[in-house]
Design a protein around this motif. Sequence first.
Motif, PDB file in Angstrom:
ATOM      1  N   ASP A 103       5.543  -9.154 -10.134  1.00  0.00           N
ATOM      2  CA  ASP A 103       6.845  -9.806 -10.331  1.00  0.00           C
ATOM      3  C   ASP A 103       6.977 -11.047  -9.452  1.00  0.00           C
ATOM      4  O   ASP A 103       7.481 -12.082  -9.866  1.00  0.00           O
ATOM      5  CB  ASP A 103       7.980  -8.809 -10.050  1.00  0.00           C
ATOM      6  N   GLY A 161       4.539  -2.393  -7.961  1.00  0.00           N
ATOM      7  CA  GLY A 161       4.621  -1.134  -7.212  1.00  0.00           C
ATOM      8  C   GLY A 161       6.039  -0.654  -7.055  1.00  0.00           C
ATOM      9  O   GLY A 161       6.333   0.539  -7.057  1.00  0.00           O
ATOM     10  N   LYS A 207       0.824  -1.215   0.000  1.00  0.00           N
ATOM     11  CA  LYS A 207       0.000   0.000   0.000  1.00  0.00           C
ATOM     12  C   LYS A 207       0.853   1.258   0.000  1.00  0.00           C
ATOM     13  O   LYS A 207       0.662   2.152  -0.806  1.00  0.00           O
ATOM     14  CB  LYS A 207      -0.887   0.031   1.247  1.00  0.00           C
ATOM     15  N   THR A 208       1.774   1.298   0.961  1.00  0.00           N
ATOM     16  CA  THR A 208       2.573   2.504   1.111  1.00  0.00           C
ATOM     17  C   THR A 208       3.410   2.758  -0.138  1.00  0.00           C
ATOM     18  O   THR A 208       3.558   3.895  -0.569  1.00  0.00           O
ATOM     19  CB  THR A 208       3.475   2.370   2.346  1.00  0.00           C
ATOM     20  N   THR A 209       3.924   1.693  -0.725  1.00  0.00           N
ATOM     21  CA  THR A 209       4.716   1.837  -1.938  1.00  0.00           C
ATOM     22  C   THR A 209       3.899   2.491  -3.041  1.00  0.00           C
ATOM     23  O   THR A 209       4.362   3.401  -3.727  1.00  0.00           O
ATOM     24  CB  THR A 209       5.203   0.453  -2.399  1.00  0.00           C
TER      25      THR A 209
HETATM   26  N1  LIG Z   1       8.667  -7.542  -5.349  1.00  0.00           N
HETATM   27  C1  LIG Z   1       7.846  -6.524  -5.094  1.00  0.00           C
HETATM   28  N2  LIG Z   1       7.891  -5.945  -3.904  1.00  0.00           N
HETATM   29  C2  LIG Z   1       7.057  -4.926  -3.640  1.00  0.00           C
HETATM   30  C3  LIG Z   1       6.148  -4.448  -4.603  1.00  0.00           C
HETATM   31  N3  LIG Z   1       5.452  -3.429  -4.034  1.00  0.00           N
HETATM   32  C4  LIG Z   1       5.917  -3.280  -2.781  1.00  0.00           C
HETATM   33  N4  LIG Z   1       6.885  -4.175  -2.532  1.00  0.00           N
HETATM   34  C5  LIG Z   1       7.641  -4.367  -1.271  1.00  0.00           C
HETATM   35  O1  LIG Z   1       6.777  -4.920  -0.322  1.00  0.00           O
HETATM   36  C6  LIG Z   1       7.113  -4.478   0.994  1.00  0.00           C
HETATM   37  C7  LIG Z   1       5.913  -3.912   1.692  1.00  0.00           C
HETATM   38  O2  LIG Z   1       5.499  -2.735   1.055  1.00  0.00           O
HETATM   39  P1  LIG Z   1       4.756  -1.553   1.802  1.00  0.00           P
HETATM   40  O3  LIG Z   1       4.422  -0.555   0.761  1.00  0.00           O
HETATM   41  O4  LIG Z   1       5.533  -1.101   2.972  1.00  0.00           O
HETATM   42  O5  LIG Z   1       3.484  -2.330   2.279  1.00  0.00           O
HETATM   43  P2  LIG Z   1       2.246  -1.815   3.100  1.00  0.00           P
HETATM   44  O6  LIG Z   1       1.067  -2.505   2.560  1.00  0.00           O
HETATM   45  O7  LIG Z   1       2.225  -0.340   3.158  1.00  0.00           O
HETATM   46  O8  LIG Z   1       2.576  -2.433   4.496  1.00  0.00           O
HETATM   47  P3  LIG Z   1       2.030  -1.952   5.899  1.00  0.00           P
HETATM   48  O9  LIG Z   1       2.473  -0.530   6.042  1.00  0.00           O
HETATM   49  O10 LIG Z   1       2.708  -2.903   6.829  1.00  0.00           O
HETATM   50  O11 LIG Z   1       0.558  -2.104   5.851  1.00  0.00           O
HETATM   51  C8  LIG Z   1       8.224  -3.482   0.806  1.00  0.00           C
HETATM   52  O12 LIG Z   1       9.438  -4.114   1.087  1.00  0.00           O
HETATM   53  C9  LIG Z   1       8.142  -3.095  -0.655  1.00  0.00           C
HETATM   54  O13 LIG Z   1       9.392  -2.741  -1.181  1.00  0.00           O
HETATM   55  C10 LIG Z   1       6.118  -5.105  -5.872  1.00  0.00           C
HETATM   56  O14 LIG Z   1       5.340  -4.776  -6.759  1.00  0.00           O
HETATM   57  N5  LIG Z   1       6.997  -6.115  -6.066  1.00  0.00           N
END
Ligand SMILES: Nc1nc2c(ncn2[C@@H]2O[C@H](COP(=O)(O)OP(=O)(O)OP(=O)(O)O)[C@@H](O)[C@H]2O)c(=O)[nH]1
Lengths: 93, 757
Positions: B118, B145, B15-17
């Motif tokens: 990916d 993302g 999500k955050t990404t």
């Molecule tokens: N391989 C891959 N990794 C990704 C992708 N998008 C995000 N990530 C990775 O996934 C992990 C979690 O991403 P976040 O964006 O922090 O996830 P979030 O949903 O915000 O997580 P919370 O804040 O815990 O709810 C990070 O290490 C990112 O770099 C993607 O499309 N491919």
Amino acid sequence: MFNFRKPQYRVSAENLDDLRLSDLKPGEKGRIVEIGGSDQFRHRLIEMGLTKDIEISVDKYAPLLDPMELIVRGYHISLRGIDAQKIVVTKST
Amino acid sequence: MGLNIAIAGNPNCGKTTIFNALTGARQQVGNWPGVTVERKSGRFKHLEHKFDVIDLPGTYSLTAFSAEERIVQQFLLNEKPDVVINIIDASNLERNLFLTTQLIELGSPMVIVLNMMDMADEKGLEIDIETLATLLGAPVVPIVGRSGEGIDVLKEKIVRVATELSTKSRPINIPYQRDIENEIEKISNLVKQSNKNLHEIRWIAVKLLESDEQTRDEIRALNSGEAILKQVGQSIDRIERLFKDTGRAVISHARYGFIQGAVRECVIEKLQDSVDYSRRIDRVITNRWLGLPIFGLFMWLMFKITYDLGSFPMDWIDAGVASLMNLISGLLPESMFASLVIDGAIGGVGAIAVFLPNIFILFFIIAILEDSGYMARVAFIMDRVMHNIGLHGKAFIPMVMGFGCNVPAIMGTRILESRRDRILTVLINPFMSCSARLPVYILVAGAFFPENAATVIFSMYIFGILAAIASGKLFSKTILKGMSKPFVLELPPYQRPTMRSLILHTWERGYLFIQKMGTVILVGSILIWVLGYFPRNVELDRDYSGERKIVSQSYSQDLFKLTLNFETSIKKDRDSYHSEMVEYPASTGYKQLKAQYDSLKSHISEAEASTLFALRQQEMGDITERKWIGRVGKVFEPIVAPLGFTWRESVALITGFVAKEIVVSTYGVLFGVGDDVDEKSHGVISGLRASGMTPLVALGFLVFTLLYTPCLATVAAIKRETGTWAYTFFSIAYSLVLAYGMAFGINYFGTMFQWLS
Ligand SMILES: Nc1nc2c(ncn2[C@@H]2O[C@H](COP(=O)(O)OP(=O)(O)OP(=O)(O)O)[C@@H](O)[C@H]2O)c(=O)[nH]1
């Protein structure tokens, strides 16, 4: 006025004959028969995909032997032994 | 007015990404009202449309299981965003789709994002996007993302969904078993009759069958609320009789049934042996035998890097602050204002600014641990240990960090999901001996236990850990009882962290530190400065400058006599000197006399210096005693007397409230060495010894320093992270009482059994 607490039909912890998730060794697999414990706990697990009949495999135990790492629906999840004990399974191969 | 967009999804789905990819730097971080859950909002533009985006907390489900879930549910219901972006981890479809089934029922216009394509590829999953979109009744956008692949398509889809009214009619329903559908129908009809304006009747009916408290409360407020709830009661009874389980469990099972069907239809697992890299890494990293040593190594590295690497910029900041003080004291004429700015404001804030490098490095490392997925493994490895004090395995990290500085450690408790765990960890964290306490230990232990200093200092660390464990057990059995959540922890796949995300995370947390700590520290240091500065002129009983004059006079008389003697001796010696070969000043006789004279002379000036120094110590002590701070110390003297402390200790401890290492410089001032001292200064050590403190009292003082109220910055951090003054005051009071009790016990029993004497 209305009683929203349902009767006790859930797995009873006393029935020691049942095979529990916590009895499985690393590498072994089981199918969930029933989850015991508090409603909050059961609902959480079900919502995370630990539904009836789903296959769950024990990947490993933590270095201090608790908690354990499981694979269910293709992802990894960790539960404490005390909670895994509330999950009745049948062994599958 | 922009369109409102909310991003929802499971924890760790990216999500955050994606939020960052959409909004770039235009974002704000705050808290949701009443809870310390981060609230991120931002904005972006696409074509002529403006969007306001909210990054909702990650949740597995829309129920009131945790603060996060309540927030998400309430936000979606009350704020009614124009578009909900549901992010799904494509490599973990089934579990991620559970939330989607709830969002579908909730009925906001939705765009579904299949993120981590990916990873799905790597797993050998082929997903039929079109079919999935049809099954879910919403557009589906595949995205990576991390690389930003697909973000533009996403933006386009968002605009389409937000502007096309047609997509607002939701074409699909999650189908349930006939018996459940019947009950949903009954409840829906009643609800429809009672209030025609309600939207998403089906969602309400399902929630009622799940016994959702929030929904029940809303329905109860309706006209025929009681009647509806009666029907709900009957329906639930029926369902429970039929399915032998709670309504909520039955409905969840049905949702998974729907999901499994959907996945079967649109996902092909290519029959190749895909490698689960994460699992391979974990074979080593969480290995039965290697897991703990590797974890220990990582902790050690984290500590080492934080404090060793941080010490370079620390020195620069130190030097910077010093030269700033110099610069300003050169610009401003000596005045109260100058002293306020220089000693109060810059000095106080400078003392904290010094920690900034540590804090930023630490946050950076924590960001690496979190983004890589190792943090979840820490919880896995340490859970058994932390479970003993009623905590989650992840709580181990802030505890270890506490040895460095409690402030970032307390802010680090954000990695814990449950509020109860966070509060418990925050409350016991100050007992971990932070690095600011070390100088005090070194000073006092060095002064009173020169032979066993290391042992004494080490025992302080151990004692702090024991206090933390005992308090943790106490709290989890009393004030924080029963709020614990079951331990269900997802172990996400390992990821290579991206620099962008690391820097963002680090900056966000570090900025909070600067912002919050800055103000508190500024106020606190000015307060202490005021106490030490006023009253301006104090009446002393002794005429120190007169005494100084007398001392100087008497020494210069001695010196004068000595010089006179020397000259006479030389004269005599010279008269009896007859050699023509060597000039007199090179003769042995002269050399001897001269050496004698020099040594006596330096003796005298040393004696003078040390007498003057002692005088100065007494004067400074006397002055401080008469300043407000000394008077405050005096007021507390009777209270700390049972611990064997004098007004000096109480002054030192009060100033130590700003930052614990200030205890050392306060002693510096009290013993007239000036405040520019370190823990190895002889003046302070001799002053301490001469002040009448006994080793026993010193031990009590050490324990008091360890346990008592954490410094101001820590208090500010506690306030920030617990969100209430109640816990903040509780923490202050608890640690004060504990410190007092322990020091009293040491003094009381120590005197009784004559320890250390
Ligand atoms: N391989 C891959 N990794 C990704 C992708 N998008 C995000 N990530 C990775 O996934 C992990 C979690 O991403 P976040 O964006 O922090 O996830 P979030 O949903 O915000 O997580 P919370 O804040 O815990 O709810 C990070 O290490 C990112 O770099 C993607 O499309 N491919």
